[in-house]
Design an enzyme around this catalytic site. Structure first.
Site, PDB file in Angstrom:
ATOM      1  N   ARG A 227       0.838  -1.186   0.000  1.00  0.00           N
ATOM      2  CA  ARG A 227       0.000   0.000   0.000  1.00  0.00           C
ATOM      3  C   ARG A 227       0.878   1.241   0.000  1.00  0.00           C
ATOM      4  O   ARG A 227       1.873   1.318   0.727  1.00  0.00           O
ATOM      5  CB  ARG A 227      -0.919   0.016   1.244  1.00  0.00           C
ATOM      6  CG  ARG A 227      -2.011  -1.048   1.214  1.00  0.00           C
ATOM      7  CD  ARG A 227      -3.056  -0.714   0.171  1.00  0.00           C
ATOM      8  NE  ARG A 227      -4.079  -1.755   0.031  1.00  0.00           N
ATOM      9  CZ  ARG A 227      -4.064  -2.696  -0.891  1.00  0.00           C
ATOM     10  NH1 ARG A 227      -3.049  -2.779  -1.747  1.00  0.00           N
ATOM     11  NH2 ARG A 227      -5.043  -3.574  -0.983  1.00  0.00           N
ATOM     12  N   HIS A 274       0.932  -0.383 -10.364  1.00  0.00           N
ATOM     13  CA  HIS A 274       0.005  -1.179  -9.562  1.00  0.00           C
ATOM     14  C   HIS A 274      -0.396  -2.459 -10.304  1.00  0.00           C
ATOM     15  O   HIS A 274      -1.589  -2.766 -10.484  1.00  0.00           O
ATOM     16  CB  HIS A 274      -1.238  -0.378  -9.189  1.00  0.00           C
ATOM     17  CG  HIS A 274      -1.880  -0.873  -7.920  1.00  0.00           C
ATOM     18  ND1 HIS A 274      -2.480  -0.050  -7.002  1.00  0.00           N
ATOM     19  CD2 HIS A 274      -2.012  -2.131  -7.411  1.00  0.00           C
ATOM     20  CE1 HIS A 274      -2.966  -0.761  -5.989  1.00  0.00           C
ATOM     21  NE2 HIS A 274      -2.690  -2.039  -6.226  1.00  0.00           N
TER      22      HIS A 274
END
Length: 312
Positions: A227, A274
């Site tokens: 994250r 990502h």
């Protein structure tokens, strides 16, 4: 008949419209699936298949709700929602796990073997010095949940010594387990490659800050497929301007990463968009269907989130 609300963006429904009914039928669940655009009566809904970026943010009207089944591995955008009183289950998908293992092992091996030196600039001279063996390259795995455990086990299988840091002690074959602040300092100071896979909570916000980054060995590498909020961006840039060797980052506080963000041009940063792992609809649908089957049969749900810290 069980009534299931698919609460996610329309493009996600296009990915699931074929596989979710099939998975439910194969699990022996007779279900009607509706979408938010159908404007169903909230009091008629038994289960919500959910993406946190859905328009549904107030769960109060869903008085019959038995559970919310997250389509994402991350739950930080929903676990603190006080209108949700039904159980929340995170997505633990074999396809997602295998994708994460592949990304982590690929980038660990890339840095371990020093592959960048041969890719990003022409080779000069003829230095025949070989990299160390995996056994001589200690790895730190911060976060030993489903993904961290799978990645740690894969790295152990390749011969790397792995130490896992987590909130509570873990027993994983071949992995040394440490906890707490002293354990964090111990694992960071001993590792040459650090992998961030902790959940994002109040206690892990900016886990990698000026102090903790300074605990890392000179020349060490940081991988963050977890994250973006686990890292203090400014502190990381300062550490990279100093002794930290490299950072390979897949998650960011703002996505897409802005074009003018310093991470994009820093010579000691690799950015991936990502892609470390994503939920695969075919396998994720089977996870959702199994949880609904279990819930309808009065069995414990799988992968229920402990929301105690988020709701404090």
């Amino acid at each position: 008949m069980t009534r299931v609300l698919f609460a996610a963006r329309p493009d996600r429904w296009e990915e699931y419209r074929g596989v979710l009914p099939t998975a439910l039928a194969e699990a022996g669940v007779t279900a009607e699936i509706v979408q938010l655009s159908d404007r169903p009566n909230p009091a008629s809904i038994d289960w919500i298949v959910y993406a946190p970026n859905s328009d549904l943010q107030d769960f109060t009207p869903y008085t019959r709700l038995k559970g919310v089944l997250n389509l994402w591995a991350g739950v930080e955008d929903v676990e603190g929602n006080r209108s949700l009183i039904a159980p929340l289950c995170r997505m633990v998908d074999d396809g997602l796990t295998r994708g994460m293992v592949e990304w982590v092992t690929g980038h660990v091996l890339r840095h371990h073997l020093g592959i960048d030196a041969y890719l990003v600039r022409p080779m000069t001279g003829w230095d025949t010095k070989s990299p160390p063996l995996a056994a001589d390259r200690p790895i730190a795995m911060l976060g030993m949940g489903e993904l961290g455990t799978a990645c740690a086990s894969a790295l152990v299988g390749l011969g790397f010594p792995v130490t896992g840091w987590s909130r509570s002690p873990k027993t994983v074959a071949g992995v040394r387990s440490v906890t707490g602040r002293d354990g964090l300092k111990d694992v960071l100071s001993g590792a040459e490659i650090v992998v961030l896979l902790t959940p994002h909570t109040r206690s892990t916000e900016n886990l990698m800050n000026a102090e903790t980054l300074a605990w890392m060995r000179p020349g060490a590498v940081l991988l963050n497929p977890g994250r973006g909020a686990l890292v203090d961006d400014g502190a990381l840039l300062q550490a990279l301007d100093g002794p930290l060797g490299h950072a390979t980052l897949d998650t960011f506080r703002v996505e897409p990463l802005p074009d003018d963000h310093p991470f994009r041009t820093h010579p000691k940063v690799t950015v991936t968009p990502h892609i470390a792992s994503t939920t695969r609809p075919a396998t994720a649908a089977r996870v959702v269907a199994e949880n609904i089957r279990r819930g309808e049969a009065g069995m414990p749900l799988l992968h229920v989130v402990d929301r105690s810290e988020a709701l404090q």
